[in-house]
Design a protein around this motif. Structure first.
Motif, PDB file in Angstrom:
ATOM      1  N   ASP A 296      15.284   6.796 -47.281  1.00 53.79           N
ATOM      2  CA  ASP A 296      14.009   6.682 -46.573  1.00 53.79           C
ATOM      3  C   ASP A 296      13.871   7.627 -45.390  1.00 53.79           C
ATOM      4  O   ASP A 296      12.821   7.667 -44.752  1.00 53.79           O
ATOM      5  CB  ASP A 296      13.793   5.239 -46.101  1.00 53.79           C
ATOM      6  CG  ASP A 296      13.759   4.283 -47.284  1.00 53.79           C
ATOM      7  OD1 ASP A 296      13.281   4.706 -48.363  1.00 53.79           O
ATOM      8  OD2 ASP A 296      14.235   3.139 -47.143  1.00 53.79           O
ATOM      9  N   VAL A 297      14.920   8.347 -45.072  1.00 55.88           N
ATOM     10  CA  VAL A 297      14.830   9.331 -43.994  1.00 55.88           C
ATOM     11  C   VAL A 297      14.932  10.729 -44.610  1.00 55.88           C
ATOM     12  O   VAL A 297      16.015  11.182 -44.953  1.00 55.88           O
ATOM     13  CB  VAL A 297      15.963   9.124 -42.950  1.00 55.88           C
ATOM     14  CG1 VAL A 297      15.875  10.178 -41.849  1.00 55.88           C
ATOM     15  CG2 VAL A 297      15.886   7.725 -42.354  1.00 55.88           C
ATOM     16  N   PRO A 298      13.777  11.378 -44.792  1.00 52.20           N
ATOM     17  CA  PRO A 298      13.817  12.696 -45.429  1.00 52.20           C
ATOM     18  C   PRO A 298      14.460  13.741 -44.519  1.00 52.20           C
ATOM     19  O   PRO A 298      14.395  13.624 -43.294  1.00 52.20           O
ATOM     20  CB  PRO A 298      12.339  13.035 -45.669  1.00 52.20           C
ATOM     21  CG  PRO A 298      11.571  12.173 -44.731  1.00 52.20           C
ATOM     22  CD  PRO A 298      12.412  10.953 -44.444  1.00 52.20           C
ATOM     23  N   HIS A 299      15.097  14.722 -45.130  1.00 47.53           N
ATOM     24  CA  HIS A 299      15.494  15.922 -44.407  1.00 47.53           C
ATOM     25  C   HIS A 299      14.190  16.648 -44.073  1.00 47.53           C
ATOM     26  O   HIS A 299      13.224  16.548 -44.824  1.00 47.53           O
ATOM     27  CB  HIS A 299      16.376  16.785 -45.326  1.00 47.53           C
ATOM     28  CG  HIS A 299      16.933  17.999 -44.663  1.00 47.53           C
ATOM     29  ND1 HIS A 299      16.207  19.169 -44.557  1.00 47.53           N
ATOM     30  CD2 HIS A 299      18.132  18.243 -44.090  1.00 47.53           C
ATOM     31  CE1 HIS A 299      16.951  20.071 -43.918  1.00 47.53           C
ATOM     32  NE2 HIS A 299      18.126  19.538 -43.639  1.00 47.53           N
ATOM     33  N   PRO A 300      14.103  17.375 -42.932  1.00 52.00           N
ATOM     34  CA  PRO A 300      12.826  18.020 -42.590  1.00 52.00           C
ATOM     35  C   PRO A 300      12.304  18.950 -43.690  1.00 52.00           C
ATOM     36  O   PRO A 300      11.101  19.186 -43.782  1.00 52.00           O
ATOM     37  CB  PRO A 300      13.147  18.820 -41.327  1.00 52.00           C
ATOM     38  CG  PRO A 300      14.417  18.274 -40.793  1.00 52.00           C
ATOM     39  CD  PRO A 300      15.124  17.536 -41.882  1.00 52.00           C
ATOM     40  N   ARG A 301      13.205  19.469 -44.550  1.00 52.95           N
ATOM     41  CA  ARG A 301      12.735  20.406 -45.580  1.00 52.95           C
ATOM     42  C   ARG A 301      12.734  19.848 -46.996  1.00 52.95           C
ATOM     43  O   ARG A 301      12.333  20.525 -47.921  1.00 52.95           O
ATOM     44  CB  ARG A 301      13.570  21.699 -45.511  1.00 52.95           C
ATOM     45  CG  ARG A 301      13.301  22.474 -44.212  1.00 52.95           C
ATOM     46  CD  ARG A 301      14.042  23.802 -44.158  1.00 52.95           C
ATOM     47  NE  ARG A 301      15.437  23.648 -43.770  1.00 52.95           N
ATOM     48  CZ  ARG A 301      16.456  24.205 -44.401  1.00 52.95           C
ATOM     49  NH1 ARG A 301      16.238  24.926 -45.491  1.00 52.95           N
ATOM     50  NH2 ARG A 301      17.692  24.040 -43.972  1.00 52.95           N
ATOM     51  N   TRP A 302      13.217  18.627 -47.210  1.00 55.51           N
ATOM     52  CA  TRP A 302      13.176  18.043 -48.550  1.00 55.51           C
ATOM     53  C   TRP A 302      13.340  16.531 -48.489  1.00 55.51           C
ATOM     54  O   TRP A 302      13.780  15.986 -47.477  1.00 55.51           O
ATOM     55  CB  TRP A 302      14.243  18.670 -49.476  1.00 55.51           C
ATOM     56  CG  TRP A 302      15.653  18.548 -48.995  1.00 55.51           C
ATOM     57  CD1 TRP A 302      16.485  17.477 -49.148  1.00 55.51           C
ATOM     58  CD2 TRP A 302      16.416  19.532 -48.261  1.00 55.51           C
ATOM     59  NE1 TRP A 302      17.711  17.727 -48.567  1.00 55.51           N
ATOM     60  CE2 TRP A 302      17.703  18.980 -48.024  1.00 55.51           C
ATOM     61  CE3 TRP A 302      16.151  20.826 -47.788  1.00 55.51           C
ATOM     62  CZ2 TRP A 302      18.698  19.672 -47.333  1.00 55.51           C
ATOM     63  CZ3 TRP A 302      17.150  21.508 -47.102  1.00 55.51           C
ATOM     64  CH2 TRP A 302      18.403  20.929 -46.876  1.00 55.51           C
ATOM     65  N   SER A 303      12.989  15.879 -49.596  1.00 54.34           N
ATOM     66  CA  SER A 303      13.118  14.419 -49.683  1.00 54.34           C
ATOM     67  C   SER A 303      14.581  14.041 -49.951  1.00 54.34           C
ATOM     68  O   SER A 303      15.323  14.809 -50.536  1.00 54.34           O
ATOM     69  CB  SER A 303      12.229  13.922 -50.821  1.00 54.34           C
ATOM     70  OG  SER A 303      12.661  12.640 -51.252  1.00 54.34           O
ATOM     71  N   GLN A 304      14.953  12.834 -49.533  1.00 53.01           N
ATOM     72  CA  GLN A 304      16.303  12.343 -49.856  1.00 53.01           C
ATOM     73  C   GLN A 304      16.229  11.154 -50.832  1.00 53.01           C
ATOM     74  O   GLN A 304      17.181  10.411 -50.975  1.00 53.01           O
ATOM     75  CB  GLN A 304      17.048  11.917 -48.572  1.00 53.01           C
ATOM     76  CG  GLN A 304      17.364  13.043 -47.611  1.00 53.01           C
ATOM     77  CD  GLN A 304      18.431  14.027 -48.120  1.00 53.01           C
ATOM     78  OE1 GLN A 304      18.639  14.184 -49.322  1.00 53.01           O
ATOM     79  NE2 GLN A 304      19.089  14.704 -47.199  1.00 53.01           N
ATOM     80  N   GLN A 305      15.071  10.985 -51.506  1.00 49.56           N
ATOM     81  CA  GLN A 305      14.888   9.830 -52.394  1.00 49.56           C
ATOM     82  C   GLN A 305      15.779   9.863 -53.624  1.00 49.56           C
ATOM     83  O   GLN A 305      16.176   8.823 -54.130  1.00 49.56           O
ATOM     84  CB  GLN A 305      13.421   9.759 -52.855  1.00 49.56           C
ATOM     85  CG  GLN A 305      12.441   9.323 -51.770  1.00 49.56           C
ATOM     86  CD  GLN A 305      12.556   7.837 -51.451  1.00 49.56           C
ATOM     87  OE1 GLN A 305      12.989   7.046 -52.275  1.00 49.56           O
ATOM     88  NE2 GLN A 305      12.183   7.460 -50.239  1.00 49.56           N
ATOM     89  N   THR A 306      16.065  11.055 -54.132  1.00 54.35           N
ATOM     90  CA  THR A 306      16.863  11.152 -55.360  1.00 54.35           C
ATOM     91  C   THR A 306      17.974  12.176 -55.185  1.00 54.35           C
ATOM     92  O   THR A 306      17.993  12.923 -54.211  1.00 54.35           O
ATOM     93  CB  THR A 306      15.993  11.580 -56.562  1.00 54.35           C
ATOM     94  OG1 THR A 306      15.463  12.885 -56.295  1.00 54.35           O
ATOM     95  CG2 THR A 306      14.859  10.609 -56.828  1.00 54.35           C
TER      96      THR A 306
END
Ligand code: MTE
Ligand code: MO
Length: 334
Positions: A296-306
């Motif tokens: 639920d905490v994305p990296h500023p340049r990409w999602s961390q969902q998968t």
């Protein structure tokens, strides 16, 4: 090779089987369109496997990347497996874990690190332990590894770049060493330092990465370091650690992003204040000190969902604390 066909396809109940007559009337249709679609989609589904298979690992020889320790060390491997630590995912093929690395002391390109470590001399190796402990000391790696009892544990591993793997590590809980050292009550953190050897590590002497704040340093809170999951790792897949994976000794903290898992440790210090760490110094907005895996905490340049499972072409949901919530949730407020 990964499995493409599941056995279940061949166990359809009788009621689902098309009667022969109907089957025959459908035949022409299936031939002209069905087969084309089936073949195209099979080819598409297999594409990631095919690409991974042809990754440039030509010439990779595991024995050349494991430092030559001699019998004193190799007799410790493989180590007995600790079955309390198993995961619900297939092991990553060792070939992928050995040839897809992050190790910026050597190179920036993940698939060339196993070649770039050729000048790295990890034997002999000393680990200095100091800071707020009764007796600072220097361990010879061979003596250290022969004194601790080694075990194998299968852990999920999750890089902040959203690739992941499942590896059978060999090592010992960091807490076993900490208990021996008896740190002072004023020690709140543990700082780990990697080597500084520009003559052996191209990334430390030339090119873009040479301007980074070497040596690589990482840190944990003392309670995180004492967590039963936290390991000092000296081997993988039944053998001593290859140089590209952080020979001869590295950290593994499976609920945190990969960059916390510092390789080729030369110093361990018990300190009062939170230490500066490598990636957090380079880019504080992108790499936090805590670095707990959290979809639920994305990296500023990409999602961390998968995350992409190395060597499979598959993408799966990321789990909070990388699936280790039951072991670590009580360390944190949220
Ligand atoms: N000394 C050192 N340790 C390091 C790194 C590094 O560049 N230097 N990279 C980190 C990162 S970002 C990851 S994902 C893991 C990769 O470990 P592996 O190559 O064994 O998969 O090592 C970590 N430890
Ligand atoms: Mo990483």
């Amino acid at each position: 090779m990964p499995q493409i066909h599941g056995d279940r396809d061949f166990q359809r109940p009788e009621s689902e089987v098309t009667p022969e007559k109907k089957y025959l009337t459908r035949r022409q249709f299936i031939k002209t369109t069905g087969m084309t679609v089936a073949l195209a989609s099979l080819g598409y589904a297999a594409l990631p496997y095919v690409l991974d298979w042809f990754r440039p690992t030509t010439g990779f020889d595991l024995d050349e990347t494991i430092p030559h320790w001699g019998r004193e060390i190799t007799s410790q491997y493989p180590a007995p497996s600790n079955d309390d630590f198993q995961v619900d995912r297939a092991l990553t093929g060792s070939r992928y874990a050995y040839t897809h690395n992050n190790f910026y002391e050597f190179a920036g390109n993940k698939t060339s690190i196993w070649k770039a470590v050729s000048d790295f001399d990890a034997n002999p190796w000393a680990v200095k332990v100091g800071g707020l402990v009764d007796t600072p000391r220097t361990y010879d790696f061979k003596q250290l590894v022969n004194r601790m009892s080694l075990e194998e544990r299968v852990y999920r591993f999750r890089c902040v770049e959203a690739w992941a793997m499942v590896v059978p590590w060999i090592g010992f809980p960091l807490r076993d060493l900490i208990k021996e050292l008896n740190p002072d009550s004023s020690a709140n953190y543990v700082r780990f330092t990697s080597f500084m050897r520009p003559e052996q590590a191209p990334g430390q002497r030339e090119g873009f990465f040479s301007s980074y704040p070497w040596p690589y340093v990482e840190g944990l809170r003392l309670d995180e370091a004492m967590n039963p999951l936290t390991m000092l790792v000296t081997g993988m897949y039944g053998r001593p650690l290859p140089r590209q994976n952080g020979a001869p000794i590295r950290l593994i903290v499976p609920w945190k992003y990969g960059f916390k898992n510092i390789k080729s440790i030369t110093r361990i210090d018990f300190v009062r204040d939170r230490p500066a760490t490598f990636w957090n110094t380079v880019a504080p907005d992108e790499y936090s000190f805590m670095a707990n895996v959290n979809p639920d905490v994305p990296h500023p340049r990409w999602s961390q969902q998968t995350e992409r499972l190395l060597g499979t072409g598959r993408e799966v949901p990321t789990r909070k604390y990388n699936g280790y919530e039951e072991y670590v949730a009580d360390l944190y407020d949220t």
